[in-house]
Write an enzyme that holds these catalytic residues in place. Structure first.
Site, PDB file in Angstrom:
ATOM      1  N   THR A  65      52.542  33.891  31.348  1.00 37.41           N
ATOM      2  CA  THR A  65      51.748  34.990  30.836  1.00 37.41           C
ATOM      3  C   THR A  65      50.715  35.756  31.682  1.00 37.41           C
ATOM      4  O   THR A  65      50.124  36.714  31.290  1.00 37.41           O
ATOM      5  CB  THR A  65      51.209  34.395  29.667  1.00 37.41           C
ATOM      6  OG1 THR A  65      50.019  33.471  30.046  1.00 37.41           O
ATOM      7  CG2 THR A  65      51.670  33.928  28.669  1.00 37.41           C
ATOM      8  N   GLY A  66      50.704  35.174  33.020  1.00 33.82           N
ATOM      9  CA  GLY A  66      49.669  35.911  33.811  1.00 33.82           C
ATOM     10  C   GLY A  66      50.309  37.111  34.574  1.00 33.82           C
ATOM     11  O   GLY A  66      51.596  37.466  34.320  1.00 33.82           O
ATOM     12  N   VAL A  84      50.946  37.888  37.495  1.00 28.61           N
ATOM     13  CA  VAL A  84      52.252  37.422  38.465  1.00 28.61           C
ATOM     14  C   VAL A  84      53.313  36.951  37.706  1.00 28.61           C
ATOM     15  O   VAL A  84      54.298  37.219  37.926  1.00 28.61           O
ATOM     16  CB  VAL A  84      51.863  36.518  39.740  1.00 28.61           C
ATOM     17  CG1 VAL A  84      52.897  36.206  40.330  1.00 28.61           C
ATOM     18  CG2 VAL A  84      50.754  37.112  40.275  1.00 28.61           C
ATOM     19  N   ARG A  96      46.514  27.228  26.418  1.00 26.82           N
ATOM     20  CA  ARG A  96      45.570  28.091  25.679  1.00 26.82           C
ATOM     21  C   ARG A  96      46.746  29.313  25.306  1.00 26.82           C
ATOM     22  O   ARG A  96      46.651  30.203  24.448  1.00 26.82           O
ATOM     23  CB  ARG A  96      44.594  28.702  26.753  1.00 26.82           C
ATOM     24  CG  ARG A  96      43.695  29.814  25.989  1.00 26.82           C
ATOM     25  CD  ARG A  96      42.511  29.965  27.143  1.00 26.82           C
ATOM     26  NE  ARG A  96      42.972  29.792  28.599  1.00 26.82           N
ATOM     27  CZ  ARG A  96      43.356  30.909  29.296  1.00 26.82           C
ATOM     28  NH1 ARG A  96      43.400  32.003  29.017  1.00 26.82           N
ATOM     29  NH2 ARG A  96      43.525  30.545  30.683  1.00 26.82           N
ATOM     30  N   CYS A 130      48.995  37.280  49.174  1.00 23.05           N
ATOM     31  CA  CYS A 130      49.572  38.627  48.830  1.00 23.05           C
ATOM     32  C   CYS A 130      49.130  39.729  49.894  1.00 23.05           C
ATOM     33  O   CYS A 130      50.180  40.181  50.696  1.00 23.05           O
ATOM     34  CB  CYS A 130      48.899  39.162  47.702  1.00 23.05           C
ATOM     35  SG  CYS A 130      47.161  39.017  47.500  1.00 23.05           S
ATOM     36  N   GLN A 136      41.999  46.091  48.841  1.00 18.10           N
ATOM     37  CA  GLN A 136      42.841  45.129  47.849  1.00 18.10           C
ATOM     38  C   GLN A 136      42.656  45.671  46.417  1.00 18.10           C
ATOM     39  O   GLN A 136      41.512  45.868  46.000  1.00 18.10           O
ATOM     40  CB  GLN A 136      42.681  43.921  48.133  1.00 18.10           C
ATOM     41  CG  GLN A 136      43.143  43.359  49.559  1.00 18.10           C
ATOM     42  CD  GLN A 136      43.164  41.742  49.771  1.00 18.10           C
ATOM     43  OE1 GLN A 136      42.502  41.377  50.848  1.00 18.10           O
ATOM     44  NE2 GLN A 136      43.568  40.934  48.860  1.00 18.10           N
ATOM     45  N   SER A 155      44.500  43.818  40.521  1.00 18.99           N
ATOM     46  CA  SER A 155      45.322  42.889  39.665  1.00 18.99           C
ATOM     47  C   SER A 155      45.782  41.809  40.718  1.00 18.99           C
ATOM     48  O   SER A 155      46.119  40.644  39.924  1.00 18.99           O
ATOM     49  CB  SER A 155      46.791  43.686  39.580  1.00 18.99           C
ATOM     50  OG  SER A 155      47.263  44.086  40.712  1.00 18.99           O
ATOM     51  N   PRO A 202      25.399  50.830  29.801  1.00 16.58           N
ATOM     52  CA  PRO A 202      25.322  49.761  30.899  1.00 16.58           C
ATOM     53  C   PRO A 202      26.610  48.977  30.939  1.00 16.58           C
ATOM     54  O   PRO A 202      27.693  49.073  30.188  1.00 16.58           O
ATOM     55  CB  PRO A 202      24.334  48.961  30.046  1.00 16.58           C
ATOM     56  CG  PRO A 202      24.369  49.322  28.559  1.00 16.58           C
ATOM     57  CD  PRO A 202      24.721  50.903  28.501  1.00 16.58           C
ATOM     58  N   ARG A 227      37.518  44.365  48.332  1.00 17.88           N
ATOM     59  CA  ARG A 227      38.283  44.726  46.793  1.00 17.88           C
ATOM     60  C   ARG A 227      37.813  45.985  46.508  1.00 17.88           C
ATOM     61  O   ARG A 227      36.728  46.329  46.647  1.00 17.88           O
ATOM     62  CB  ARG A 227      37.722  43.664  45.905  1.00 17.88           C
ATOM     63  CG  ARG A 227      38.473  43.706  44.380  1.00 17.88           C
ATOM     64  CD  ARG A 227      40.002  43.315  44.307  1.00 17.88           C
ATOM     65  NE  ARG A 227      39.696  41.657  44.567  1.00 17.88           N
ATOM     66  CZ  ARG A 227      40.999  41.109  44.460  1.00 17.88           C
ATOM     67  NH1 ARG A 227      42.114  41.487  44.739  1.00 17.88           N
ATOM     68  NH2 ARG A 227      40.597  39.508  44.509  1.00 17.88           N
ATOM     69  N   HIS A 245      48.025  46.824  47.576  1.00 17.25           N
ATOM     70  CA  HIS A 245      47.062  46.401  48.548  1.00 17.25           C
ATOM     71  C   HIS A 245      47.198  47.352  49.657  1.00 17.25           C
ATOM     72  O   HIS A 245      48.556  47.604  50.069  1.00 17.25           O
ATOM     73  CB  HIS A 245      47.301  44.901  49.022  1.00 17.25           C
ATOM     74  CG  HIS A 245      46.737  44.130  48.182  1.00 17.25           C
ATOM     75  ND1 HIS A 245      46.094  44.273  46.785  1.00 17.25           N
ATOM     76  CD2 HIS A 245      47.044  42.520  48.015  1.00 17.25           C
ATOM     77  CE1 HIS A 245      45.601  42.944  46.370  1.00 17.25           C
ATOM     78  NE2 HIS A 245      46.030  42.132  47.234  1.00 17.25           N
TER      79      HIS A 245
END
EC number: 1.2.1.11
Lengths: 348, 348
Positions: B13-14, B16, B41, B130, B157, B160, B182, B243, B250
């Protein structure tokens, strides 16, 4: 305070010009009269200075009559046309364009590095490119103490370096992308070039136009200006310049190789702590390092992430961040003006 | 097509994992049954694969009974716990975490570079970081022909790489900043670290946690993994990892110094044109260079901005961009699996 000066700002309505007005005020530069100049397009605009409303006038040769100090930031071709006119009328010009930077007879100055070069001026002083200024300000104490053999820099540059319209484009585009609307890039990466690309949520490896050698003018500026400011053509400099979706605050990943033995990370940090105009922000264990968003609106050059190269004991990597409109442009120009006053080098 | 395989994806489910499912389908990997696994989860979620609805199951040691090939991308500690269990049950594991990458007995593979190393596997193959994959894919043809002495890389990078929640944070924060609201950074730069900083309209020089030597783990991954994949500890590698507010893709500014004479820009470009999995995008006169936004969703590694160093004839600078979820992760894992099949190296 003794003497007061008549000051003109050419390009007063631009991103840098606005910062010049603020900086002159904030640093209490001794101004008797401030004249705001621009192209005919922006003439007539009203700008507040020290509680007084000033009207922007169209810049003409005659505009510089009676002006002691003129800060130019309206594009290279305008500088080429009007800087000699201003000098002829008695003004000393600090020019923030690339028009005169590599001219042998014109000093290119970062006051912390080469304020002495101002002594040689003939009416015009060039303010270096934004990405160069912050790098040489950080490197100078290292060069002075250990010599500088080699520099390799990759930049992370903010869009305000391309002007207010580029900032608007970035935010408008960001909103369009988040709304799933089509975008229509018109300015970035380079206003005057043929193609325009998405800057929002992207990283574009082009700033200024390309030269025949495959380097961009921005990259060549960093290479050539560094050697000139440090008065040493033997320093090897390589640059890759990249535009990012950051409003203000240029970041740079810099590798330097020094000449002499004996420098370590602690020594490098100490040099940064003692350097004029530099703030050390370097504590990895507490995630302290310079960030563009923190540097915005600040005068200093921020240095962190100092590491010794794992293979080259004389090689060091660091991360340097500064407000590209302040130290990278307006502030450095005003500091040049202050140094001219201190050294009694204004033409009158 | 002869043999078919039972395949499991752990971390389905991630960010990747989702790309792994798509890539297996798109590359027509010979699957008899696909099993989707996750933490408790995410268990119970439904995901479509080839017109069939699959239910994500909680990963347990027994989940790997009957599995031939398992692609892991659910975090290092989960890999350490479950990869040996999967191997014990007969599966061959391609692991996309850092858990086993520097383990001497476990091959670390980019198929274009070192597919031969797969022959030495004992059940687990590590997929590199990666940012390392795209760099070595571009450098390998240069190394093969001219040797590789030195590498200095600064990265740009995408978020994601830090997962779907980091992407959500970037967009949410961007909107808040544009609305003058904010912000409340919770994830980036590093989910598990103490402090969190604004990523929207910023450039953050930290990916993964800091080591005692001042380098981040991400930087040390690039340094150590490059040497391992290229089977040469003498290559000098330095990295600065940053990042950016880019969703996927990337970018890297890379300096390489080769061992042998005779390489020029034309030769470098030719090597890139002929390299497997690499697309040359390098035409400065037409503003053609790789961009993260163009690379997103594409399999190849894109190389451009190739320039010879102005002081070092054996030094070259280039810009390399790839989809960090595809070649940087899911695609490379599936390519490893394909190579295992081609070389008949799956455990069964």
């Amino acid at each position: 305070m003794s003497k007061m000066y008549n000051v003109a700002i050419l390009g007063a309505t631009g991103a840098v010009g606005q910062q010049m007005i603020d900086t002159l005020d904030r640093l209490e530069f001794p101004i008797s009269e401030l004249k705001l100049l621009s192209s005919s397009r922006s003439a007539g605009k009203k700008i507040m200075f020290k509680g007084q409303e000033l009207t922007v006038e169209e810049a003409k040769p005659e505009s510089f009559e009676g002006v002691d100090l003129a800060l130019f930031s309206a594009g290279g071709s305008i500088s080429k046309e009007l800087a000699p006119e201003a000098v002829e009328r008695g003004a000393t010009v600090v020019d923030n364009t690339s028009a005169f930077r590599m001219d042998k007879d014109i000093p290119l100055v970062v006051p912390e590095v080469n304020a002495d070069a101002l002594k040689e001026h003939n009416g015009i002083i060039a303010n270096p490119n934004c990405s160069t200024i912050q790098m040489v300000a950080a490197m100078e104490p290292v060069r002075k103490a250990f010599g500088l053999k080699r520099v390799i820099v990759s930049t992370y540059q903010a869009v305000s370096g391309a002007g207010n319209a580029a900032v608007d484009e970035m935010y408008e585009q960001s909103q369009q992308i988040m709304n799933d609307e089509p975008i229509n890039p018109q300015i970035l990466p380079v206003g005057g070039d043929k193609k325009h690309y998405q800057i929002a949520f992207n990283a574009v490896p082009q700033i200024d136009k390309f030269q025949d050698n495959g380097y961009t003018f921005e990259e060549m500026k960093m290479i050539n200006e560094t050697k000139k400011i440090m008065s040493d053509d033997s320093i090897q400099v390589a640059a890759t310049c990249v535009r990012l979706p950051v409003e203000t605050g240029h970041s740079e990943s810099v590798y330097v190789e020094v000449e002499k033995d004996g420098l370590d990370v602690a020594g490098f940090k100490k040099l940064m702590e003692e350097a004029p105009g530099v703030t050390l922000q370097d504590d990895p264990s507490n995630q302290i390092y310079p960030l563009a968003t923190d540097a915005k609106g600040k005068d200093d050059v921020f240095v962190g992430r100092i590491r010794q190269d794992l293979d080259h004991p004389k090689g060091f990597h660091f991360w340097v961040v500064a407000d590209n409109l302040l130290k990278g442009a307006a502030l450095n120009s005003v500091q040049i003006a202050q140094s001219l006053v201190e050294q009694n080098l204004l033409k009158k």
